[in-house]
Design a protein around this motif. Structure first.
Motif, mmCIF file in Angstrom:
data_model
loop_
_atom_site.group_PDB
_atom_site.id
_atom_site.type_symbol
_atom_site.label_atom_id
_atom_site.label_comp_id
_atom_site.label_asym_id
_atom_site.label_seq_id
_atom_site.Cartn_x
_atom_site.Cartn_y
_atom_site.Cartn_z
ATOM 1 N N ILE A 223 -3.880 14.213 -5.494
ATOM 2 C CA ILE A 223 -2.447 14.094 -5.241
ATOM 3 C C ILE A 223 -1.885 15.412 -4.722
ATOM 4 C CG2 ILE A 223 -0.196 13.651 -6.280
ATOM 5 C CD1 ILE A 223 -2.003 11.188 -5.911
ATOM 6 N N TYR A 227 0.012 15.913 -1.197
ATOM 7 C CA TYR A 227 1.341 16.533 -1.103
ATOM 8 C C TYR A 227 1.326 17.676 -0.081
ATOM 9 C CZ TYR A 227 3.150 14.148 -5.323
ATOM 10 O OH TYR A 227 3.598 13.221 -6.231
ATOM 11 N N THR A 335 -2.077 7.640 -1.415
ATOM 12 C CA THR A 335 -1.338 8.035 -2.612
ATOM 13 C C THR A 335 -1.197 6.880 -3.597
ATOM 14 O OG1 THR A 335 -0.070 9.700 -1.376
ATOM 15 C CG2 THR A 335 0.841 8.965 -3.477
ATOM 16 N N GLY A 350 7.285 12.020 -5.982
ATOM 17 C CA GLY A 350 6.877 13.372 -5.604
ATOM 18 C C GLY A 350 6.537 13.467 -4.134
ATOM 19 N N LEU A 351 5.864 12.437 -3.608
ATOM 20 C CA LEU A 351 5.533 12.418 -2.184
ATOM 21 C C LEU A 351 6.806 12.389 -1.338
ATOM 22 C CD1 LEU A 351 3.284 12.195 -0.020
ATOM 23 C CD2 LEU A 351 3.530 9.706 -0.191
ATOM 24 N N VAL A 354 8.360 15.940 -1.416
ATOM 25 C CA VAL A 354 7.632 16.886 -0.565
ATOM 26 C C VAL A 354 7.900 16.596 0.910
ATOM 27 C CG1 VAL A 354 5.333 17.581 0.162
ATOM 28 C CG2 VAL A 354 5.840 17.367 -2.262
ATOM 29 N N THR A 355 7.954 15.321 1.264
ATOM 30 C CA THR A 355 8.189 14.932 2.649
ATOM 31 C C THR A 355 9.532 15.454 3.146
ATOM 32 O OG1 THR A 355 6.835 12.933 2.433
ATOM 33 C CG2 THR A 355 8.475 12.960 4.196
#
Length: 416
Positions: A223, A227, A335, A350-351, A354-355
């Motif tokens: 993960i 990320y 993911t 979380g993804l 971060v994106t």
């Protein structure tokens, strides 16, 4: 090959017209709200700035209007993911769609620029939930090739929706700067669709995973790697909307804005083509190899952007689209497949964080390079960096395959 194409097309049609069609269209509609959030109101910014000209720093604040929601998403998406896991997918999507509609259409009646900025922050909260729920549901409801296929369709739908929303925003902005805010009212349709089409207990797997005996399975190193890839991808990708207009305007004295819009639309269109074929691409090669192709193709496009002019720019943007269209579905599929249902919401949150943090940081990280060497050479430097990254990923893919490292797993799935 013909049989394979027919099977893929049949599988896609089944997703959109089979017994679960309403549910699947609802997920696609929720995902499309993400691309509506920012660029829809961009054509109305000059009129908005003129309307609020009496406000101190109106020129800066009107531009911040486009990025406020993104920063909010980056900050709150992880919390949204936790709530999605604890409260449930359906109730969170219904609530977020209603908030989205209220906050998004606020520009139709608010006459205070600061209040309008606050409404954009609320819009970011809604997007943080809707985009996370949409991706999480795909992980809950699909496995294997069906998951890859649906994520590809979802990415293509988002690209198509982006073109429609941006075009519609431009037309409405000709009538009034408030016009584009009307489009956000479409979110009110998603809430009743979610009520009708989604079940509280989405799947048996979700029910079992959220039971007291279920272990929250997650692969931290994988993960973390994903990320990092997502962040770098967004920093690189956002060179196009933030730097391309200035590159084009340096070469064309008139019509630069229209040409920039057409070039970005070309990139978006070809990204949708790749996304629609994502499941077929994944059958042919590993996820690491797909990342390498995505970064490598984008690097090639950026190298060409530094030297190409005229109509050839459209060919370059087609290359950028074909390469970039691989990245998002590959990131999302890997993911959700590497995470159990009990943890999926927060990991996908979380993804999302971060994106959008990568989008926010892109112009800030690139500004010193542009100031140092100019926009054209900045694209060339980015191309070199992406080329090195692509080569490293190819090396890692080959090594992982030989050694049996977990990164060589084509599905990366923890749920089979």
């Amino acid at each position: 090959m013909t049989i394979e194409v027919q099977r893929s097309a049949k599988g896609t049609r089944q997703l959109l017209s089979g017994p679960d069609a309403l549910r699947n269209w609802t997920i696609l509609a929720a995902a499309s709200l993400t691309v509506m959030a920012g660029a829809t109101v961009a054509p109305g910014l000059p009129g908005l700035q003129a309307h609020f000209a009496y406000v101190p720093n109106a020129e800066v604040l009107s531009r911040v209007l486009l990025t406020t929601h993104g920063l909010t998403i980056a900050l709150l998406a992880p919390l949204g993911g936790v709530l999605i896991d604890r409260v449930g997918r359906k109730p969170m999507l219904v609530a977020a769609a209603i908030l989205y509609g209220v906050a998004g259409t606020a520009g139709l009646w608010l006459d205070d620029l600061i209040a309008l900025l606050a409404s954009r922050a609320l819009l970011g909260m809604a997007v943080a939930v809707t985009m996370t729920v949409a991706t999480t549901l795909v992980g809950d409801l699909f496995t294997g090739e069906d998951r890859d296929r649906f994520i590809g369709v979802q990415s293509a739908a988002m690209a198509g929706a982006g073109i429609v929303f941006m075009t519609s925003g431009g037309v409405l902005a000709e009538l009034s700067w408030r016009g584009p805010f009307l489009i956000y009212g479409l979110a009110f349709l998603v809430a009743p669709l979610a009520v009708v089409a989604l079940r509280d207990g989405t799947t048996e797997r979700q029910i079992e995973a959220t039971s007291p005996t279920a272990a929250p399975i997650v692969q931290p190193r994988l993960i973390g790697f994903l990320y990092a890839v997502a962040f770098v991808n967004q920093v690189a990708f956002y060179m196009l909307p933030t730097q391309l207009p200035f590159l084009v305007s340096a070469s064309f004295e008139t019509g630069a804005a229209a040409l920039t819009g057409a070039l970005i639309a070309t990139q978006t269109l070809f990204a949708a083509v790749t996304a629609l074929n994502f499941s077929r691409l994944h059958r042919l090669m590993s996820r690491l190899t797909l990342f390498a192709i995505g970064f490598g193709g984008t690097g090639l496009a950026y190298a060409l952007l530094s030297v190409v002019e005229g109509p050839l720019l459209f060919a370059v943007m087609a290359i950028a689209g074909l390469a970039g269209g691989i990245m998002t579905p590959n990131l999302q599929a890997w993911t959700v497949g590497a995470t159990s249902a009990a943890m999926r919401g927060r990991v996908v949150g979380g993804l999302s964080s971060v994106t959008f943090f990568g989008q926010f940081m892109s112009p800030l990280l690139l500004a010193p390079i542009v100031a140092w060497v100019g926009i054209s050479d900045a694209f060339l430097i980015a191309a070199m960096a992406l080329g090195i990254l692509a080569a490293a990923l190819l090396f890692l893919a080959r090594r992982a395959t030989k050694t049996g490292h977990p990164l060589s797993d084509a599905s990366g799935s923890s749920d089979g």
